[in-house]
Enzyme design. Sequence first.
Site, PDB file in Angstrom:
ATOM      1  N   GLY A   1      57.310  43.366  44.063  1.00 21.75           N
ATOM      2  CA  GLY A   1      57.362  42.108  43.301  1.00 21.75           C
ATOM      3  C   GLY A   1      58.545  42.051  42.336  1.00 21.75           C
TER       4      GLY A   1
ATOM      5  CD  GLU B   1      56.217  44.847  48.736  1.00 22.22           C
ATOM      6  OE1 GLU B   1      57.154  45.393  49.344  1.00 22.22           O
ATOM      7  OE2 GLU B   1      56.411  44.061  47.784  1.00 22.22           O
TER       8      GLU B   1
HETATM    9  N1  COA Z   1      51.708  49.061  39.626  1.00 18.34           N
HETATM   10  C1  COA Z   1      50.952  49.667  38.662  1.00 18.34           C
HETATM   11  N2  COA Z   1      51.381  50.693  37.938  1.00 18.34           N
HETATM   12  C2  COA Z   1      52.632  51.139  38.159  1.00 18.34           C
HETATM   13  C3  COA Z   1      53.471  50.569  39.139  1.00 18.34           C
HETATM   14  C4  COA Z   1      52.957  49.488  39.889  1.00 18.34           C
HETATM   15  N3  COA Z   1      53.698  48.859  40.823  1.00 18.34           N
HETATM   16  N4  COA Z   1      54.660  51.240  39.153  1.00 18.34           N
HETATM   17  C5  COA Z   1      54.549  52.192  38.195  1.00 18.34           C
HETATM   18  N5  COA Z   1      53.340  52.124  37.600  1.00 18.34           N
HETATM   19  C6  COA Z   1      52.819  52.969  36.512  1.00 18.34           C
HETATM   20  C7  COA Z   1      52.396  54.343  37.028  1.00 18.34           C
HETATM   21  O1  COA Z   1      51.094  54.281  37.564  1.00 18.34           O
HETATM   22  C8  COA Z   1      52.469  55.153  35.746  1.00 18.34           C
HETATM   23  O2  COA Z   1      51.346  54.848  34.961  1.00 18.34           O
HETATM   24  P1  COA Z   1      50.497  56.026  34.223  1.00 18.34           P
HETATM   25  O3  COA Z   1      51.495  56.701  33.327  1.00 18.34           O
HETATM   26  O4  COA Z   1      49.423  55.299  33.481  1.00 18.34           O
HETATM   27  O5  COA Z   1      50.013  56.922  35.314  1.00 18.34           O
HETATM   28  C9  COA Z   1      53.681  54.561  35.041  1.00 18.34           C
HETATM   29  O6  COA Z   1      53.849  53.271  35.592  1.00 18.34           O
HETATM   30  C10 COA Z   1      54.954  55.362  35.248  1.00 18.34           C
HETATM   31  O7  COA Z   1      55.186  55.475  36.643  1.00 18.34           O
HETATM   32  P2  COA Z   1      55.390  56.874  37.398  1.00 18.34           P
HETATM   33  O8  COA Z   1      54.979  56.712  38.812  1.00 18.34           O
HETATM   34  O9  COA Z   1      54.750  57.985  36.624  1.00 18.34           O
HETATM   35  O10 COA Z   1      56.989  57.025  37.284  1.00 18.34           O
HETATM   36  P3  COA Z   1      57.948  57.867  38.255  1.00 18.34           P
HETATM   37  O11 COA Z   1      59.259  57.916  37.587  1.00 18.34           O
HETATM   38  O12 COA Z   1      57.306  59.138  38.658  1.00 18.34           O
HETATM   39  O13 COA Z   1      58.085  56.956  39.594  1.00 18.34           O
HETATM   40  C11 COA Z   1      58.352  54.898  40.829  1.00 18.34           C
HETATM   41  C12 COA Z   1      58.699  55.703  39.556  1.00 18.34           C
HETATM   42  C13 COA Z   1      58.907  53.490  40.631  1.00 18.34           C
HETATM   43  C14 COA Z   1      59.010  55.566  42.040  1.00 18.34           C
HETATM   44  C15 COA Z   1      56.815  54.885  41.027  1.00 18.34           C
HETATM   45  O14 COA Z   1      56.227  54.465  39.805  1.00 18.34           O
HETATM   46  C16 COA Z   1      56.347  53.955  42.110  1.00 18.34           C
HETATM   47  O15 COA Z   1      56.475  54.294  43.285  1.00 18.34           O
HETATM   48  N6  COA Z   1      55.771  52.767  41.756  1.00 18.34           N
HETATM   49  C17 COA Z   1      55.205  51.848  42.670  1.00 18.34           C
HETATM   50  C18 COA Z   1      56.280  51.079  43.389  1.00 18.34           C
HETATM   51  C19 COA Z   1      55.689  50.151  44.426  1.00 18.34           C
HETATM   52  O16 COA Z   1      55.134  50.557  45.402  1.00 18.34           O
HETATM   53  N7  COA Z   1      55.839  48.853  44.169  1.00 18.34           N
HETATM   54  C20 COA Z   1      55.380  47.840  45.055  1.00 18.34           C
HETATM   55  C21 COA Z   1      54.053  47.360  44.657  1.00 18.34           C
HETATM   56  S1  COA Z   1      53.461  46.124  45.774  1.00 18.34           S
END
Ligand code: COA
Length: 260
Positions: A112, A135
């Site tokens: 998003g 996704e």
């Molecule tokens: N929805 C909800 N929470 C999210 C999020 C999302 N799309 N992306 C990140 N967060 C949250 C994590 O759950 C974490 O929360 P917490 O500390 O309460 O556990 C916080 O943000 C930090 O993210 P984290 O994953 O620990 O950071 P990272 O540096 O290890 O990884 C990313 C960064 C962007 C690679 C990873 O957060 C990720 O893959 N996010 C989802 C991306 C995604 O699939 N987006 C499409 C959604 S349809």
Amino acid sequence: MKFENVLSSTQGAITIITVNRPNKLNALNVETIKELHDAILEADQNPETKVIILTGSGEKAFVAGADISEFADFSVKQGEGLAAQGQALLFDFVAHLGTPVIAAINGFALGGGLELAMAAHFRLASDNAKMGLPEVSLGVIPGYGGTQRLPQLIGKGRAMELIMTAGMIDAQQALQYGLVNHVTTQEELLPMAEKIASKIARNSSVAIGAAIEAINAGYEDGENGFDAEINAFGKCFGTADFQEGTQAFLEKRKPAFPGN
Ligand code: COA
């Protein structure tokens, strides 16, 4: 207006709207989508604001996607509703806004987040930015316009690959693909966006709104972009901005556009 997850600040002709949930990498929950709608609407209705810049809070993320925790247990009907409501409230709303919207991508723009950046009228990125539509790695597809806007911006084959692999591209690759117009350092991202916004703000806001409408028409089903252009071109002749722009040129002075 006061918001929980969004910051809005206006200086001169530019409003900067920042998604502000840094602990969740600015993930878009339903509340944030509503707040973004309200903040953008407010800026659009402010006659002082000529350009909106969208960015994310913190050094790590623009927006890391829709908030996964919110929809993990949704049914088919709820999933459909989520996409329809989000598209109407934010993504299509931004794409069709008369006020120009620039996305300043300052880190992760995933799911998003990239869809929000793609709904903006154009994009700049800092050199640490990472973009993708992951996704399918969650068993779902982009639902906020990503399957349509990504191929429009980078071509069908590249969009197919990026979506199918759920991969990420860096800022340089995004520049090469034409997904972003410029890449700069993190420090220079907002100054660069503001510099471009200032150039835009010198021009007729009415004509810019008409240009956005005509450009968008070419990408809408059932619309003829050339007809839309003729229509929008003609309408410009009835505006005070057109009177002022042409008069100023003939009188060899800078225009002072009234904005109507
Ligand atoms: N929805 C909800 N929470 C999210 C999020 C999302 N799309 N992306 C990140 N967060 C949250 C994590 O759950 C974490 O929360 P917490 O500390 O309460 O556990 C916080 O943000 C930090 O993210 P984290 O994953 O620990 O950071 P990272 O540096 O290890 O990884 C990313 C960064 C962007 C690679 C990873 O957060 C990720 O893959 N996010 C989802 C991306 C995604 O699939 N987006 C499409 C959604 S349809």
